[in-house]
Design a protein around this motif. Structure first.
Motif, PDB file in Angstrom:
ATOM      1  N   THR A 216      56.566 -40.882 -61.281  1.00 54.44           N
ATOM      2  CA  THR A 216      56.589 -42.347 -61.912  1.00 54.44           C
ATOM      3  C   THR A 216      57.700 -41.942 -63.336  1.00 54.44           C
ATOM      4  O   THR A 216      58.251 -43.066 -63.884  1.00 54.44           O
ATOM      5  CB  THR A 216      55.338 -42.309 -62.702  1.00 54.44           C
ATOM      6  N   ALA A 217      58.009 -40.696 -63.446  1.00 54.33           N
ATOM      7  CA  ALA A 217      58.910 -40.667 -64.628  1.00 54.33           C
ATOM      8  C   ALA A 217      60.405 -40.993 -64.052  1.00 54.33           C
ATOM      9  O   ALA A 217      61.157 -41.388 -64.877  1.00 54.33           O
ATOM     10  CB  ALA A 217      58.829 -38.973 -64.848  1.00 54.33           C
ATOM     11  N   TYR A 218      60.617 -41.114 -62.776  1.00 57.22           N
ATOM     12  CA  TYR A 218      62.045 -41.360 -62.341  1.00 57.22           C
ATOM     13  C   TYR A 218      62.301 -42.818 -62.847  1.00 57.22           C
ATOM     14  O   TYR A 218      63.462 -43.121 -63.415  1.00 57.22           O
ATOM     15  CB  TYR A 218      62.056 -41.320 -60.974  1.00 57.22           C
ATOM     16  N   PRO A 219      61.456 -43.925 -62.661  1.00 55.72           N
ATOM     17  CA  PRO A 219      61.861 -45.264 -62.919  1.00 55.72           C
ATOM     18  C   PRO A 219      61.911 -45.366 -64.548  1.00 55.72           C
ATOM     19  O   PRO A 219      62.380 -46.123 -65.050  1.00 55.72           O
ATOM     20  CB  PRO A 219      60.766 -46.127 -62.320  1.00 55.72           C
ATOM     21  N   ILE A 220      61.114 -44.395 -65.272  1.00 54.99           N
ATOM     22  CA  ILE A 220      61.207 -44.475 -66.577  1.00 54.99           C
ATOM     23  C   ILE A 220      62.506 -43.920 -67.019  1.00 54.99           C
ATOM     24  O   ILE A 220      63.220 -44.673 -67.889  1.00 54.99           O
ATOM     25  CB  ILE A 220      59.963 -43.796 -67.283  1.00 54.99           C
ATOM     26  N   VAL A 221      63.030 -42.767 -66.553  1.00 57.90           N
ATOM     27  CA  VAL A 221      64.189 -42.425 -67.011  1.00 57.90           C
ATOM     28  C   VAL A 221      65.467 -43.312 -66.468  1.00 57.90           C
ATOM     29  O   VAL A 221      66.335 -43.502 -67.384  1.00 57.90           O
ATOM     30  CB  VAL A 221      64.516 -40.808 -66.220  1.00 57.90           C
ATOM     31  N   TRP A 222      65.116 -43.755 -65.379  1.00 56.88           N
ATOM     32  CA  TRP A 222      66.436 -44.739 -64.787  1.00 56.88           C
ATOM     33  C   TRP A 222      66.339 -45.928 -65.989  1.00 56.88           C
ATOM     34  O   TRP A 222      67.422 -46.265 -66.312  1.00 56.88           O
ATOM     35  CB  TRP A 222      65.879 -45.202 -63.505  1.00 56.88           C
TER      36      TRP A 222
END
Ligand code: RET
Length: 280
Positions: A216-222
């Protein structure tokens, strides 16, 4: 009216100032890419060595997990040597009240090698978890396809046009696909794993829970780095580096070590895998 480089970006005038800014990787980012390349390579070697200690019939998680870090090492080698990347052309519009709107031209580096890596490794990570949970082929197929849609539409988002529905439209589609993946792991996987006994059920809940938090952190970083461009390319590289290490080597060691201690995690994939020769 602004003069300079012609563009073909829909929704904005065809001419923008010709002094673009470049958002690209610098020393810190490039060093980080090399460090992660080395860590992924070492992890691959250790995972391969761990597999030699068990009979072929028990190596399925080892093989999948080793491939995950090998793909990551290859992708990080590409990025560290300056391959697998291109510049996304962005025209940023500032709306002014009393003077004509102004436009900034930006080139931001996009490492598309990540998406090649993710399109191979996230299905393999899902496969590890799906086998652990004991999901059937139908559900594994749907989860893997939703995952591929998520990564590919995420790639389109990364090269999408700002100031039109394109970029965030692709991002939204990717997030919907991600919710499908979340359902397969968080709901279906958890129920199926629990039916394999309380030990496997508890382990699955822990490692799938860890996975969902990291993923879930990936789309936030993106959204912050690629999407809103609030974070520099170096910052983006470092954020993904931490996540990639947690999602691949840390996940892998946890899975393989637990597998060696908990016999109920074993999956029988039939005669093809062992050619009927392994008794284990
Ligand atoms: C993107 C952007 C579009 C929206 C969503 C995304 C999700 C990406 C994920 C990536 C996971 C990567 C892993 C890599 C392994 O090391 C494509 C960033 C939802 C979940 C686990």
């Amino acid at each position: 009216f602004p003069t300079g480089t012609p563009t073909s970006v829909p929704g904005i005038p065809s001419v923008v100032p010709s002094h673009p800014t470049y958002e690209v990787a610098h020393h810190a980012g490039k060093t980080t890419l090399w460090v992660v390349f080395v860590l992924m390579t070492i992890s691959s070697a250790v995972f391969a060595a761990m597999s030699w200690r068990v009979p072929v019939g028990k190596r399925l998680y080892h093989v999948i997990t080793t491939l995950i870090t090998i793909f990551a090492a290859i992708s990080y080698f590409a990025m560290a040597t300056g391959a697998g990347t291109s510049l996304n052309h962005i025209v940023h519009r500032t709306v002014n009240k009393h003077v004509p709107d102004t436009y900034d031209e930006i080139y931001r580096q996009v490492y598309w090698a990540r998406y090649v890596d993710w399109s191979l490794t996230t299905p393999l990570l899902l496969l590890d978890l799906a086998l652990l949970a004991g999901l059937n082929g139908a559900h594994i197929t749907m989860a893997v396809i939703a995952d591929l849609i998520m990564i590919l539409t995420g790639l389109f988002a990364a090269f999408g046009t700002e100031g039109t529905p394109q970029k965030w439209g692709w991002y939204t589609i990717a997030c919907v696909a991600y919710l499908v993946v979340v359902w397969h792991l968080g709901v279906n996987g958890r129920v199926t794993a629990a039916a394999k006994g309380s030990k496997v059920g508890k382990f699955f809940a822990a490692i799938a829970g860890f996975t969902l938090i990291i993923w879930t952190a990936y789309p936030i970083v993106w959204g912050i780095a690629d999407g809103a461009r609030i974070v520099s390319v170096d910052g983006e590289i470092m954020a993904y580096a931490v996540l990639d290490i947690l999602a691949k080597p840390v996940f892998g060691f946890w899975l393989l070590i637990t597998h060696s201690r908990m016999s109920a995690t074993h999956v029988d994939v039939g005669g093809f895998w062992t050619n009927g020769l392994s008794r284990e």
